[in-house]
Design a protein around this motif. Structure first.
Motif, PDB file in Angstrom:
ATOM      1  N   SER A 132       0.849  -1.195   0.000  1.00  0.00           N
ATOM      2  CA  SER A 132       0.000   0.000   0.000  1.00  0.00           C
ATOM      3  C   SER A 132       0.879   1.236   0.000  1.00  0.00           C
ATOM      4  O   SER A 132       2.086   1.162   0.229  1.00  0.00           O
ATOM      5  CB  SER A 132      -0.924   0.019   1.227  1.00  0.00           C
ATOM      6  N   THR A 133       0.259   2.368  -0.238  1.00  0.00           N
ATOM      7  CA  THR A 133       0.942   3.644  -0.070  1.00  0.00           C
ATOM      8  C   THR A 133       0.603   4.145   1.329  1.00  0.00           C
ATOM      9  O   THR A 133      -0.559   4.415   1.626  1.00  0.00           O
ATOM     10  CB  THR A 133       0.479   4.659  -1.123  1.00  0.00           C
ATOM     11  N   PHE A 134       1.605   4.239   2.184  1.00  0.00           N
ATOM     12  CA  PHE A 134       1.368   4.568   3.586  1.00  0.00           C
ATOM     13  C   PHE A 134       1.719   6.026   3.890  1.00  0.00           C
ATOM     14  O   PHE A 134       2.753   6.536   3.464  1.00  0.00           O
ATOM     15  CB  PHE A 134       2.194   3.658   4.504  1.00  0.00           C
ATOM     16  N   ILE A 135       0.823   6.655   4.644  1.00  0.00           N
ATOM     17  CA  ILE A 135       1.100   7.963   5.233  1.00  0.00           C
ATOM     18  C   ILE A 135       1.199   7.707   6.733  1.00  0.00           C
ATOM     19  O   ILE A 135       0.239   7.229   7.347  1.00  0.00           O
ATOM     20  CB  ILE A 135      -0.034   8.963   4.942  1.00  0.00           C
ATOM     21  N   VAL A 136       2.336   7.983   7.315  1.00  0.00           N
ATOM     22  CA  VAL A 136       2.568   7.675   8.726  1.00  0.00           C
ATOM     23  C   VAL A 136       2.633   8.971   9.520  1.00  0.00           C
ATOM     24  O   VAL A 136       3.500   9.817   9.273  1.00  0.00           O
ATOM     25  CB  VAL A 136       3.861   6.865   8.917  1.00  0.00           C
ATOM     26  N   LYS A 161      -4.728  15.568   2.259  1.00  0.00           N
ATOM     27  CA  LYS A 161      -5.307  15.962   0.981  1.00  0.00           C
ATOM     28  C   LYS A 161      -5.668  14.728   0.153  1.00  0.00           C
ATOM     29  O   LYS A 161      -4.938  13.753   0.123  1.00  0.00           O
ATOM     30  CB  LYS A 161      -4.311  16.822   0.193  1.00  0.00           C
ATOM     31  N   GLY A 162      -6.800  14.809  -0.505  1.00  0.00           N
ATOM     32  CA  GLY A 162      -7.201  13.723  -1.396  1.00  0.00           C
ATOM     33  C   GLY A 162      -7.895  12.589  -0.665  1.00  0.00           C
ATOM     34  O   GLY A 162      -8.096  12.615   0.552  1.00  0.00           O
ATOM     35  N   ARG A 163      -8.224  11.571  -1.433  1.00  0.00           N
ATOM     36  CA  ARG A 163      -8.973  10.425  -0.923  1.00  0.00           C
ATOM     37  C   ARG A 163      -8.073   9.478  -0.137  1.00  0.00           C
ATOM     38  O   ARG A 163      -6.895   9.314  -0.444  1.00  0.00           O
ATOM     39  CB  ARG A 163      -9.611   9.666  -2.097  1.00  0.00           C
ATOM     40  N   LEU A 164      -8.648   8.873   0.880  1.00  0.00           N
ATOM     41  CA  LEU A 164      -7.980   7.817   1.637  1.00  0.00           C
ATOM     42  C   LEU A 164      -8.782   6.538   1.478  1.00  0.00           C
ATOM     43  O   LEU A 164     -10.010   6.574   1.358  1.00  0.00           O
ATOM     44  CB  LEU A 164      -7.877   8.185   3.115  1.00  0.00           C
ATOM     45  N   ASP A 165      -8.099   5.404   1.498  1.00  0.00           N
ATOM     46  CA  ASP A 165      -8.794   4.114   1.432  1.00  0.00           C
ATOM     47  C   ASP A 165      -8.985   3.507   2.811  1.00  0.00           C
ATOM     48  O   ASP A 165     -10.026   2.910   3.100  1.00  0.00           O
ATOM     49  CB  ASP A 165      -8.008   3.145   0.539  1.00  0.00           C
ATOM     50  N   VAL A 166      -7.978   3.661   3.665  1.00  0.00           N
ATOM     51  CA  VAL A 166      -8.038   3.092   5.018  1.00  0.00           C
ATOM     52  C   VAL A 166      -7.355   4.054   5.989  1.00  0.00           C
ATOM     53  O   VAL A 166      -6.316   4.634   5.671  1.00  0.00           O
ATOM     54  CB  VAL A 166      -7.324   1.713   5.091  1.00  0.00           C
ATOM     55  N   VAL A 167      -7.954   4.194   7.161  1.00  0.00           N
ATOM     56  CA  VAL A 167      -7.320   4.910   8.272  1.00  0.00           C
ATOM     57  C   VAL A 167      -7.171   3.925   9.425  1.00  0.00           C
ATOM     58  O   VAL A 167      -8.145   3.286   9.826  1.00  0.00           O
ATOM     59  CB  VAL A 167      -8.149   6.129   8.729  1.00  0.00           C
ATOM     60  N   VAL A 168      -5.951   3.774   9.921  1.00  0.00           N
ATOM     61  CA  VAL A 168      -5.690   2.890  11.062  1.00  0.00           C
ATOM     62  C   VAL A 168      -5.365   3.761  12.267  1.00  0.00           C
ATOM     63  O   VAL A 168      -4.422   4.558  12.228  1.00  0.00           O
ATOM     64  CB  VAL A 168      -4.517   1.930  10.765  1.00  0.00           C
ATOM     65  N   LEU A 169      -6.151   3.604  13.322  1.00  0.00           N
ATOM     66  CA  LEU A 169      -5.988   4.412  14.540  1.00  0.00           C
ATOM     67  C   LEU A 169      -5.464   3.571  15.689  1.00  0.00           C
ATOM     68  O   LEU A 169      -6.022   2.526  16.008  1.00  0.00           O
ATOM     69  CB  LEU A 169      -7.327   5.034  14.945  1.00  0.00           C
TER      70      LEU A 169
END
Length: 206
Positions: free
Chosen positions: A71-75, A107-115
């Motif tokens: 996946s493309t991860f934003i951390v 910014k933009g669409r996200l597919d999944v957010v992990v909290l």
């Protein structure tokens, strides 16, 4: 006079009729249609990992991101982060933005957010802040995965005999373990890590 269509001889009269036979040949044409299917490269899901110090090992340790693939991860992980409201002053000398603010700022669409957050949360606002977070995640078009919290190996303040971590876990289970939130999932980190104190430092959660 003689009929122009008749050849006349003195002794014999012969009428010659020429019949033209036309043979009609039908050539069947077979048309072959060729369909070319182009397979586009599969788009990698865009996943936001947002958490407090319990998830910050991803950033703090050299091998923290080794397991992140596919996946493309934003951390965005910070010590002392809360889910909503306000965050406390963390070990890196700042009060980070809340999980809600982080999701809102992407910014933009996200597919999944992990909290993975809640250890430093205001117990009086846990339910309201989790609900607000779920709404902002849905607005981004994403699924929400919420990790339960692991118990601390030390005495903590209680409210009515219930620790903050127990309260957060109860809220997570009560709010999200129902069919009405089809895009929200619980990852039971508390159960998965039970009996594995060797994975953690002395406080039991980091």
């Amino acid at each position: 006079g003689a009929d122009p269509g008749t050849n006349t001889d003195v002794s014999t009269t012969t009428t010659t009729t020429t019949t033209s036979v036309v043979t009609e040949t039908t050539i069947e044409s077979t048309t072959t249609t060729s369909t070319t299917t182009t397979t586009l490269p599969r788009r990698k899901p865009r996943v936001l990992l947002v958490g407090d110090s319990t998830m910050a090992a991803i950033r703090w340790f050299k091998d923290g991101r080794k397991a992140l693939s596919g996946s493309t991860f934003i951390v965005d992980v910070e010590s002392c982060r809360s889910i909503g409201g306000y965050s406390c002053w963390g070990r890196e000398g700042r009060a980070p933005s809340t999980a809600y603010e982080v999701v809102e700022s992407v910014k933009g669409r996200l597919d999944v957010v992990v909290l993975m957050a809640g250890t430093h949360h205001n117990p009086a606002t846990v339910e309201a802040d989790l609900r607000s977070l779920r709404r902002i995640v849905a607005k981004k078009g994403a699924k929400l995965v919420v990790l339960t919290l692991r118990d601390l190996n030390r005495t903590t303040a209680t409210i009515g005999g219930v620790t903050l971590i127990e309260r957060v876990n109860e809220m997570i289970e009560r709010l999200f373990q129902t069919p009405k939130y089809e895009t929200t999932y619980i990852a039971n980190w508390k159960a998965f890590s039970r009996g594995h104190d060797d994975w953690f430092r002395s406080d039991g959660i980091h």
